[in-house]
Design an enzyme around this catalytic site. Structure first.
Site, PDB file in Angstrom:
ATOM      1  N   GLU A  19     -39.498  24.657  30.109  1.00  0.00           N
ATOM      2  CA  GLU A  19     -39.156  23.228  30.021  1.00  0.00           C
ATOM      3  C   GLU A  19     -38.192  22.587  29.169  1.00  0.00           C
ATOM      4  O   GLU A  19     -36.985  21.915  29.967  1.00  0.00           O
ATOM      5  CB  GLU A  19     -40.627  22.171  29.753  1.00  0.00           C
ATOM      6  CG  GLU A  19     -41.441  22.314  31.014  1.00  0.00           C
ATOM      7  CD  GLU A  19     -42.891  22.108  30.822  1.00  0.00           C
ATOM      8  OE1 GLU A  19     -42.981  21.623  29.708  1.00  0.00           O
ATOM      9  OE2 GLU A  19     -43.956  22.402  31.651  1.00  0.00           O
ATOM     10  N   ASP A  69     -39.886  18.540  23.023  1.00  0.00           N
ATOM     11  CA  ASP A  69     -40.439  18.148  24.234  1.00  0.00           C
ATOM     12  C   ASP A  69     -41.796  17.884  23.834  1.00  0.00           C
ATOM     13  O   ASP A  69     -42.710  18.759  23.540  1.00  0.00           O
ATOM     14  CB  ASP A  69     -40.329  19.230  25.247  1.00  0.00           C
ATOM     15  CG  ASP A  69     -40.689  19.054  26.535  1.00  0.00           C
ATOM     16  OD1 ASP A  69     -41.443  17.980  26.571  1.00  0.00           O
ATOM     17  OD2 ASP A  69     -40.792  19.798  27.271  1.00  0.00           O
ATOM     18  N   LYS A 112     -53.406  21.781  33.629  1.00  0.00           N
ATOM     19  CA  LYS A 112     -52.518  22.451  33.339  1.00  0.00           C
ATOM     20  C   LYS A 112     -53.139  22.949  32.008  1.00  0.00           C
ATOM     21  O   LYS A 112     -52.541  24.101  31.557  1.00  0.00           O
ATOM     22  CB  LYS A 112     -51.296  21.839  33.012  1.00  0.00           C
ATOM     23  CG  LYS A 112     -49.997  22.571  32.462  1.00  0.00           C
ATOM     24  CD  LYS A 112     -48.685  21.725  32.759  1.00  0.00           C
ATOM     25  CE  LYS A 112     -47.639  22.591  31.761  1.00  0.00           C
ATOM     26  NZ  LYS A 112     -46.453  21.757  32.002  1.00  0.00           N
ATOM     27  N   ASP A 155     -41.173  19.927  38.111  1.00  0.00           N
ATOM     28  CA  ASP A 155     -41.760  19.985  37.025  1.00  0.00           C
ATOM     29  C   ASP A 155     -42.783  19.704  36.929  1.00  0.00           C
ATOM     30  O   ASP A 155     -43.784  18.454  37.214  1.00  0.00           O
ATOM     31  CB  ASP A 155     -41.017  18.722  35.971  1.00  0.00           C
ATOM     32  CG  ASP A 155     -41.940  18.506  34.495  1.00  0.00           C
ATOM     33  OD1 ASP A 155     -42.871  19.278  34.006  1.00  0.00           O
ATOM     34  OD2 ASP A 155     -41.478  17.293  34.036  1.00  0.00           O
TER      35      ASP A 155
END
Ligand code: AMP
Length: 607
Positions: free
Chosen positions: A171, A193, A70, A8
């Protein structure tokens, strides 16, 4: 069977997991932590640091410490998100050669995949240390709402890190895999999420025999815990400005300290109702006097500051349910994923919207990596019964005459998939067509993301509308797109795999891979050296302390004098090896130092 790790790669933290004897487990790093900060830094001496060690020095080396890379991966220089990052980051972001983004650390420019590769490499090393063998295959997760460029750039990062990324998965889908794994349930679930940098919502049907089918997904790749931190920073900065008329944003170190304090306060407010932000000596007044920042933040103020952000996630949930053509009552379980879901306000907002208490049984920081590991194991083990059917998060199509976006594959179509549509020429005697491949939801082409382009040439001359061109889109299981265009009469064909816009060329990736390999060797020996140096220096210190006493006791005999001289020589050799930063030589001397130390202690004890 070959081991596949699940990674992850988070905005704030990363996590690595593996399936061992049928059970998915998270692999702790050497410090015993199950997650590792996705931070990278370069020290003054030019050393690269990754993870906790990078985070610990972030305040004193703010300009050369990268966090939240990211948010920039696979983005174009001129995008609004990049502009925002340039304005708010404590590190320097500059334009790259392909309209991409580069990060400057100690005068050297790094591409974003290169920075992410350093984090991935760290996760690879954590897994290798734990397993005691090298690992080359990985499943890496990305936010469901990542577009093709961002996915491709993440794959590039894996390659630079020396990993064969056998699959990229979303994810929330990974979280659902972990939630449903081995439980033999049949349920419709929503995965909410909310992480450090992105928000995603996915609705899935978990069916019998390990079938996981995503029905709809949506999100915002620029909405996360970082934005809530930014609200707290704004609040602190404006309060300070009112009081002292000084803008703390002008000082990179102050900004980094504020960032740290804001995140800390936010996390604390998940368990207490108020907390104090206390930053002594934050800046100088300019009149030879240091100023301190001290303010109390209550949970209520935090909730007010972040209200619209939480509301935005709820709006996205609403839209996704509509896309999935489901009512709230049809969602049987809501699974919370991502560190931000520990915030009470977020939990209550989710509960209020779905009208049911969310499931807190999964670990929000670990569940995604566990799901990636489960998918990894299933990909190499035929015996595992698991089918994962994901969807494309964005519509795909081409730009047509008049700048319209013509959709070929609608949003939320199950992948892998392919679709074909026939287009015609728009001018008389047109011998070439340019195919612009786009991803997005807008009818106006320029509002969507351009994935790539190619030209089909050599069309036969004919009046407009008479040459038919068949365009086929294909999306593979990684969510990566390829496009083919064919002149139906002549059979002339042209195709591309849409990969060119990750921001890096093949040659660049190759060079970066080579550099990353060097770095790995480099980093491992550095750690080895630091450990040996520490041990040697401790022994030298103790020997030095004992020298005067020992000398007094043994100096009267030749044997004693000889022993003292030998001890001095060992200490000198060890010092020289430390000076040369030669890990092997330092280790060699440790044995001699240990012997000398023991002997010295013996001499002193006997008298
Ligand atoms: P993730 O990307 O899932 O690792 O989530 C990281 C985000 O969760 C960061 O913005 C953290 O500050 C935030 N976070 C972690 N723990 C808490 C907490 N106890 N309360 C509020 N936010 C948290």
């Amino acid at each position: 069977m070959e081991k596949v790790i699940g990674i992850d790669l988070g905005t704030t933290n990363s996590c690595v997991a593996i399936v061992e004897n049928g059970t998915p487990v998270v692999i702790p790093n050497r410090g015993g932590y199950k997650t590792t900060p996705s931070m990278v830094a370069v020290t003054e001496a030019g050393k690269r640091l990754v993870g906790h060690i990078a985070k610990r020095q972030a305040i004193t080396n703010a300009e050369n410490t990268v966090y939240a890379a990211k948010r920039l991966i696979g983005r174009k220089w001129n995008s609004p998100q990049v502009k925002n990052a340039v304005a708010t980051s404590s590190y320097r972001i500059v334009e790259g050669p392909h309209n991409d983004v580069r990060i400057v650390l100690r005068d050297k420019e790094f591409s974003v995949p290169e920075i992410s590769a350093m984090v991935l490499q760290e996760m690879k090393v954590i897994a290798e240390d734990y397993l005691g063998e090298s690992v080359s295959k990985a499943v890496v997760t990305v936010p469901a709402y990542f577009n093709d460029n961002q996915r491709q750039a993440t794959k590039d990062a894996g390659e630079i890190a020396g990993l064969d990324v056998i699959r990229i998965i979303n994810e929330p889908t990974a979280a659902a895999l972990s939630y449903g794994f081995g439980r033999n349930i049949e349920k419709t679930v929503a995965v909410y999420d909310f992480g450090g940098g992105t928000f995603d919502i996915s609705i899935l049907e978990i069916g019998a025999h390990g079938v996981f089918k995503v029905i709809a997904t949506a999100g915002d790749t620029f909405l996360g815990g970082e934005d809530i931190d930014a609200r707290i920073i704004d609040w602190l900065v404006s309060g300070f400005k009112e009081e002292h008329n000084i803008d703390l944003r002008q000082d990179r170190m102050a900004l980094q300290r504020l960032k740290d304090a804001a995140e800390k306060a936010k996390c604390e407010l998940s368990s207490v109702r108020e907390t104090e932000v206390n930053l002594p000596f934050i800046i100088s007044s300019g009149r030879n006097e240091a100023l301190h920042l001290q303010r109390t933040l209550t949970r209520q103020t935090l909730e007010e500051l972040s209200e619209d952000l939480v509301e935005r996630t709820v709006d996205i949930c609403k839209q996704t349910l509509e896309d999935a053509k489901l009512g709230k009552d049809e969602i049987e379980e809501v699974v919370l994923v991502g560190g931000m879901t520990r915030m009470p306000k977020i939990q209550s907002a989710v509960q209020a919207f779905f009208e049911k208490e969310p499931n807190k049984g999964v670990h929000p920081d670990e569940v995604v990596a566990l799901g990636a590991a489960i998918q990894g194991a299933a990909l190499v083990d035929d015996k595992q019964e698991m089918v994962l059917l994901d969807v494309t998060p964005h519509a795909l199509g081409i730009m047509t005459f008049g700048s319209y976006f013509e959709e070929l594959i609608p949003q939320n179509t199950t992948v892998p998939t392919h679709r074909t549509k026939i287009f015609t020429t728009s001018r008389d005697n047109q011998t070439a067509v340019k195919i612009l491949v786009m991803q997005g939801e807008s009818q106006r082409a320029e509002e969507n993301e351009l994935l790539g382009e190619f030209i089909l040439t050599g069309l036969r001359r004919a009046p407009k509308g008479q040459v038919e061109i068949e365009v086929t889109f294909e999306i593979n299981a990684d969510g990566i797109v390829s496009v083919r265009a064919k002149d139906l009469e002549t059979g002339l064909e042209q195709s591309i795999q849409v990969t060119a816009t990750s921001g890096l060329t093949r040659e660049e990736i190759k060079t970066m891979m080579d550099n990353a390999k060097d770095d790995l060797v480099d980093r491992r020996t550095t750690e080895e050296f630091e450990a040996a140096k520490q041990e040697a220096e401790k022994l030298i210190g103790e020997i030095e302390k004992l020298f005067p006493q020992v000398q007094q006791i043994v100096a009267s005999s030749d044997f004693g004098r000889d022993a003292i001289e030998k001890a001095r020589a060992i200490v000198e050799k060890a010092r020289a090896a430390i000076e040369r930063r030669d890990a092997a030589a330092v280790k060699e001397q440790i044995e001699g130092l240990t012997r000398t130390h023991r002997m010295f202690k013996g001499v002193v004890a006997k008298t």
